[in-house]
Design an enzyme around this catalytic site. Structure first.
Site, mmCIF file in Angstrom:
data_model
loop_
_atom_site.group_PDB
_atom_site.id
_atom_site.type_symbol
_atom_site.label_atom_id
_atom_site.label_comp_id
_atom_site.label_asym_id
_atom_site.label_seq_id
_atom_site.Cartn_x
_atom_site.Cartn_y
_atom_site.Cartn_z
ATOM 1 N N SER A 143 -75.489 95.022 -27.416
ATOM 2 C CA SER A 143 -74.979 94.764 -26.072
ATOM 3 C C SER A 143 -75.169 95.999 -25.211
ATOM 4 O O SER A 143 -75.387 97.110 -25.719
ATOM 5 C CB SER A 143 -73.488 94.417 -26.172
ATOM 6 O OG SER A 143 -72.819 94.590 -24.950
ATOM 7 N N TYR A 156 -64.919 97.635 -28.592
ATOM 8 C CA TYR A 156 -66.206 96.937 -28.567
ATOM 9 C C TYR A 156 -67.348 97.918 -28.361
ATOM 10 O O TYR A 156 -68.368 97.886 -29.057
ATOM 11 C CB TYR A 156 -66.191 95.879 -27.471
ATOM 12 C CG TYR A 156 -67.392 94.961 -27.469
ATOM 13 C CD1 TYR A 156 -67.535 94.003 -28.466
ATOM 14 C CD2 TYR A 156 -68.359 95.039 -26.472
ATOM 15 C CE1 TYR A 156 -68.628 93.146 -28.472
ATOM 16 C CE2 TYR A 156 -69.449 94.193 -26.469
ATOM 17 C CZ TYR A 156 -69.575 93.247 -27.468
ATOM 18 O OH TYR A 156 -70.667 92.408 -27.471
ATOM 19 N N LYS A 160 -70.484 98.881 -30.927
ATOM 20 C CA LYS A 160 -71.885 98.662 -30.563
ATOM 21 C C LYS A 160 -72.681 99.966 -30.536
ATOM 22 O O LYS A 160 -73.868 99.971 -30.877
ATOM 23 C CB LYS A 160 -71.969 97.931 -29.218
ATOM 24 C CG LYS A 160 -71.435 96.499 -29.271
ATOM 25 C CD LYS A 160 -72.169 95.668 -30.296
ATOM 26 C CE LYS A 160 -71.759 94.205 -30.272
ATOM 27 N NZ LYS A 160 -72.506 93.397 -31.274
#
Length: 252
Positions: A143, A156, A160
């Site tokens: 992402s 998050y 990532k």
């Protein structure tokens, strides 16, 4: 023999779109995830369209379960050619407010889970004979949060960023064994169950699936280390011209 692909997080969103497209291109597709109903829906759609698909219940945080799913894939299809590491969760929270539970779940699925799946897949790939110049390929779906931190997305983003590092290390380690590793970085808003936001233009999940398919179409030992997928931003609408001020008529 048809090439075999295992897609984690394969019951919805990007995973489901990828599974459907690869099945249409002749892959024997295995979808894995935690919700049986969504997995069976994907399988039924693929089979109904004339493809081959199989469902596996899996929590990627469980290393033994990942190893068992890979063993089941090989038992049913003969080999494992591709792993699409797509399973992911998003828990909102700043770096100072995210709970330990949300942090552990996010990194457990997005990073540790990707490691578990990759370990099981790569061990199998390194044991099998090369086909068309390689033994297998791992694609890690990433992402824009892996390129820069996002407010309210501390866990998050950390997961990532970590996934990019994991891919780099894995790429160096298994490349000599003829296993390819590619990061597909979706650096734009995309159709996904991870976010309920409706204020952004969203790229269709099928567009990401096409990128995955194109990466897999690279012949022989040719490999792509990373793909950054974005989308064009339209020009802002021009501001309306101001209306002319009304004329003033003076008195004689």
């Amino acid at each position: 023999m048809a090439p075999t692909v295992l897609v984690t997080g394969g019951g919805t969103g990007l995973g489901a779109a990828t599974a459907r497209l690869l099945a249409s291109r002749g892959y024997d597709v295995h979808v894995a995830g935690r919700t049986a109903a969504t997995l069976e829906t994907v399988v039924a759609g693929v089979v109904g369209a004339g493809g081959r698909a199989h469902a596996h219940l899996l929590d990627v945080r469980d290393a033994e379960a990942c190893a068992q799913v890979v063993a089941d894939v090989v038992a049913g299809s003969g080999r494992l050619d591709v792993l699409v590491n797509n399973a992911g969760v998003f828990r909102r929270g700043t770096a100072t407010t995210v709970t330990a539970e949300d942090w552990d779940q996010t990194l457990g699925v997005n990073l540790t889970g990707a490691l578990h799946a990759a370990q099981a897949a790569v061990r199998q790939m390194c044991r099998q004979s090369p086909q068309d110049g390689c033994r297998g390929q791992v694609l890690n779906i990433n992402s824009g949060a892996g390129l820069r931190g996002y407010e309210q997305g501390a866990a998050y983003s950390a997961s990532k960023f970590g996934l990019l590092g994991l891919s780099d290390a894995l790429r160096q380690e298994v490349g000599p064994s003829l296993v390819k590793v590619t990061d597909v970085v979706v650096a734009t808003a995309v159709e996904s169950v991870l976010s309920g936001r409706t204020d952004l233009r969203r790229l269709p999940a099928d567009a990401v699936a096409r990128v995955v398919a194109d990466v897999l179409a690279m012949p022989g030992a040719a490999t792509i280390s990373r793909v950054d997928l974005t989308q064009l931003e339209p020009e802002p609408a021009p501001e309306p011209e101001p209306e002319p001020a009304p004329e003033r008529v003076g008195r004689a």
